[in-house]
Design a protein around this motif. Structure first.
Motif, PDB file in Angstrom:
ATOM      1  N   ASP A 251      31.700   3.213  17.029  1.00 22.01           N
ATOM      2  CA  ASP A 251      31.907   4.063  15.856  1.00 22.01           C
ATOM      3  C   ASP A 251      30.962   3.613  14.765  1.00 22.01           C
ATOM      4  O   ASP A 251      31.124   2.511  14.207  1.00 22.01           O
ATOM      5  CB  ASP A 251      33.357   3.973  15.360  1.00 22.01           C
ATOM      6  N   ARG A 252      29.964   4.452  14.465  1.00 18.67           N
ATOM      7  CA  ARG A 252      28.957   4.067  13.468  1.00 18.67           C
ATOM      8  C   ARG A 252      28.150   5.287  13.056  1.00 18.67           C
ATOM      9  O   ARG A 252      28.194   6.331  13.708  1.00 18.67           O
ATOM     10  CB  ARG A 252      28.025   3.012  14.043  1.00 18.67           C
ATOM     11  N   LEU A 253      27.406   5.099  11.979  1.00 22.77           N
ATOM     12  CA  LEU A 253      26.422   6.081  11.554  1.00 22.77           C
ATOM     13  C   LEU A 253      25.068   5.388  11.615  1.00 22.77           C
ATOM     14  O   LEU A 253      24.854   4.387  10.933  1.00 22.77           O
ATOM     15  CB  LEU A 253      26.699   6.575  10.126  1.00 22.77           C
ATOM     16  N   ASP A 254      24.174   5.913  12.460  1.00 29.21           N
ATOM     17  CA  ASP A 254      22.809   5.405  12.516  1.00 29.21           C
ATOM     18  C   ASP A 254      21.967   6.214  11.540  1.00 29.21           C
ATOM     19  O   ASP A 254      22.023   7.448  11.544  1.00 29.21           O
ATOM     20  CB  ASP A 254      22.223   5.563  13.924  1.00 29.21           C
ATOM     21  N   ILE A 255      21.203   5.519  10.707  1.00 29.16           N
ATOM     22  CA  ILE A 255      20.279   6.180   9.789  1.00 29.16           C
ATOM     23  C   ILE A 255      18.877   5.698  10.136  1.00 29.16           C
ATOM     24  O   ILE A 255      18.570   4.513  10.024  1.00 29.16           O
ATOM     25  CB  ILE A 255      20.611   5.866   8.317  1.00 29.16           C
TER      26      ILE A 255
END
Length: 158
Positions: free
Chosen positions: A120-124
């Motif tokens: 669970d993560r947001l890659d930028i």
């Protein structure tokens, strides 16, 4: 579904960081990808300042300390710079599991996490834009409710 946001300058980066900070929840993990000089640290500083509600908040780089912790309301922020790590086992010494559970984790050079990368993560991903100050942010949601949370940010979906 990923979202692409293009900004023309540093102010645009700060606005995007502030918009994401407004969505902050305990347990958020945001992985910052990009080459040297792309603005990973600038984005993280703007995010922390926005969450603190203080544009003058002291936000030193964690390049040498590896982690800086900000006890903010409503959620603490852990800013990691993993550039100098050579083995993912060293990450445990930074109490990263506590950060993942209780706060927002902003992680520069996340490739150093290897097998410890949370699902669970947001890659930028940050890339150069059309001028020296412009940047293209590719926001890639994984798990949790990231896709729904980033849907209303300005920019195009891809």
């Amino acid at each position: 579904m990923s979202k692409t946001v293009t900004v023309s300058d540093q102010k645009g980066t700060e606005i995007l960081a502030g918009q994401l900070a407004a969505l902050a929840k305990a347990g958020d993990v945001i992985l910052m990808h990009g080459t040297l000089g792309m603005g990973k640290s600038a984005f993280c500083r703007a995010y922390i300042r926005a969450l603190a509600g203080n544009p003058h908040e002291e936000v030193p780089s964690p390049t040498f300390t590896l982690v800086q912790v900000y006890e903010l309301d409503p959620v603490p922020v852990w800013h990691f710079d993993l550039y100098r790590l050579s083995d993912p086992e060293e990450i445990h010494e930074l109490d990263i599991e506590d950060a993942f559970a209780d706060g927002v984790s902003l992680i520069e050079w996340p490739d150093r996490l290897e097998y410890l990368t949370p699902q669970d993560r947001l890659d930028i991903h940050i890339e150069p834009g059309s001028n020296p100050d412009a940047r293209v942010f590719q926001l890639v949601p994984h798990g949790k409710d990231w896709e729904k949370r980033i849907a209303n940010l300005p920019g195009g979906a891809s």
